[in-house]
Motif scaffolding. Structure first.
Motif, mmCIF file in Angstrom:
data_model
loop_
_atom_site.group_PDB
_atom_site.id
_atom_site.type_symbol
_atom_site.label_atom_id
_atom_site.label_comp_id
_atom_site.label_asym_id
_atom_site.label_seq_id
_atom_site.Cartn_x
_atom_site.Cartn_y
_atom_site.Cartn_z
ATOM 1 N N PHE A 100 0.828 -1.203 0.000
ATOM 2 C CA PHE A 100 0.000 0.000 0.000
ATOM 3 C C PHE A 100 0.865 1.257 0.000
ATOM 4 O O PHE A 100 0.609 2.205 -0.739
ATOM 5 C CB PHE A 100 -0.907 -0.013 1.231
ATOM 6 N N ARG A 101 1.923 1.247 0.813
ATOM 7 C CA ARG A 101 2.829 2.407 0.861
ATOM 8 C C ARG A 101 3.533 2.606 -0.480
ATOM 9 O O ARG A 101 3.673 3.735 -0.964
ATOM 10 C CB ARG A 101 3.871 2.217 1.966
ATOM 11 N N LEU A 102 3.980 1.500 -1.071
ATOM 12 C CA LEU A 102 4.667 1.605 -2.361
ATOM 13 C C LEU A 102 3.724 2.097 -3.450
ATOM 14 O O LEU A 102 4.110 2.888 -4.308
ATOM 15 C CB LEU A 102 5.233 0.237 -2.756
ATOM 16 N N GLN A 103 2.496 1.646 -3.404
ATOM 17 C CA GLN A 103 1.536 2.016 -4.444
ATOM 18 C C GLN A 103 1.193 3.498 -4.380
ATOM 19 O O GLN A 103 1.128 4.173 -5.407
ATOM 20 C CB GLN A 103 0.262 1.186 -4.295
ATOM 21 N N LYS A 104 1.022 4.033 -3.174
ATOM 22 C CA LYS A 104 0.633 5.435 -3.028
ATOM 23 C C LYS A 104 1.858 6.350 -3.086
ATOM 24 O O LYS A 104 1.830 7.379 -3.729
ATOM 25 C CB LYS A 104 -0.127 5.662 -1.722
ATOM 26 N N ASN A 105 2.941 5.964 -2.401
ATOM 27 C CA ASN A 105 4.193 6.729 -2.432
ATOM 28 C C ASN A 105 3.928 8.223 -2.234
ATOM 29 O O ASN A 105 4.290 9.054 -3.053
ATOM 30 C CB ASN A 105 4.929 6.497 -3.757
ATOM 31 N N ILE A 118 10.273 -5.971 5.027
ATOM 32 C CA ILE A 118 9.540 -6.756 4.038
ATOM 33 C C ILE A 118 9.924 -6.343 2.637
ATOM 34 O O ILE A 118 10.179 -7.172 1.765
ATOM 35 C CB ILE A 118 8.026 -6.586 4.248
ATOM 36 N N VAL A 119 9.976 -5.033 2.413
ATOM 37 C CA VAL A 119 10.304 -4.543 1.083
ATOM 38 C C VAL A 119 11.729 -4.896 0.715
ATOM 39 O O VAL A 119 12.030 -5.266 -0.427
ATOM 40 C CB VAL A 119 10.099 -3.005 1.017
ATOM 41 N N SER A 120 12.654 -4.804 1.702
ATOM 42 C CA SER A 120 14.052 -5.152 1.437
ATOM 43 C C SER A 120 14.177 -6.604 1.004
ATOM 44 O O SER A 120 14.929 -6.928 0.072
ATOM 45 C CB SER A 120 14.893 -4.899 2.688
#
Length: 213
Positions: A100-105, A158-160
């Motif tokens: 969600f964070r990556l999608q909205k950025n 998680i992203v890493s």
């Protein structure tokens, strides 16, 4: 005509400001009257008296503390920020937080997530918009401004892990491609060698026939 146009602009702008203020006052009066109407401990007569007080008390409050244009603009921005969180909520329910964070950025995303997880998010009274917009504003004041949100996302565990897995997969695919290239080159060498061998056999055979001619 020019003088008339110049003189009318400030008046028009003032009217817009006053209209916004009047709308704000009316919303508060209606909310006050609705709250009194829902009070089961009051009699009908008491409700009527108190509802009449709503208009006079709220209007007197605005006379003492009138809404300036700056305040109106700030309130508008707060409402717009809350609207963005409302629009994003359906995505938040179906995505994990990292995705969600990556999608909205967006800087707003941290404030929205914190608001989603606050019990106040379930608040459903008539003044929900005002209450939640103020809460979101308080949350955003406590969140440090990030100049590059992508860096913070990459620092997330998680992203890493996902990035490392993708890098590993890319390296494996590159190795597979190199191996395929080597196999193709080897096959080409075999074909060339076979072609040369056949050429030599045919050439030697023809030479042998010339000897008997």
């Amino acid at each position: 005509m020019v003088f008339f146009a110049v003189s009318i602009v400030p008046v028009y702008a003032q009217n817009i400001s006053m209209d916004d203020q009047e709308q704000k006052i009316r919303q508060e009066i209606l909310a006050c009257e609705a709250k009194i109407a829902e009070d089961s401990e009051m009699t009908a007569a008491e409700k009527t008296v108190n509802q009449r007080k709503c208009a006079s008390e709220i209007r007197s409050l605005y006379v003492e503390n009138p809404l300036t244009t700056k305040t109106l603009n700030e309130n508008k921005i707060k409402i717009q920020n809350l609207q963005r969180c409302d629009d994003w909520f359906s995505s938040y329910k179906f995505l994990d937080e990292a995705t969600f964070r990556l999608q909205k950025n967006n800087q707003m995303v941290s404030g929205c997530i914190e608001l989603y997880n606050d019990p106040l998010w379930e608040y459903s009274n008539n003044d929900r918009q005002e209450v939640l917009s103020e809460k979101l504003h308080e949350i955003m004041l406590d969140i440090p401004i990030q100049t590059n949100l992508s860096d913070s996302f990459l620092n997330d565990g998680i992203v890493s892990d996902r990035v490392l897995n993708l890098e590993k997969r890319v390296a494996e695919l590159e190795n597979e491609l190199r191996n395929k290239d080597m196999i193709i080159k080897e096959q080409m060498n075999v074909i060339v060698n076979l072609a040369n061998t056949l050429k030599n056999v045919i050439y030697n055979g023809i030479q042998s026939l010339y000897q008997f001619a």
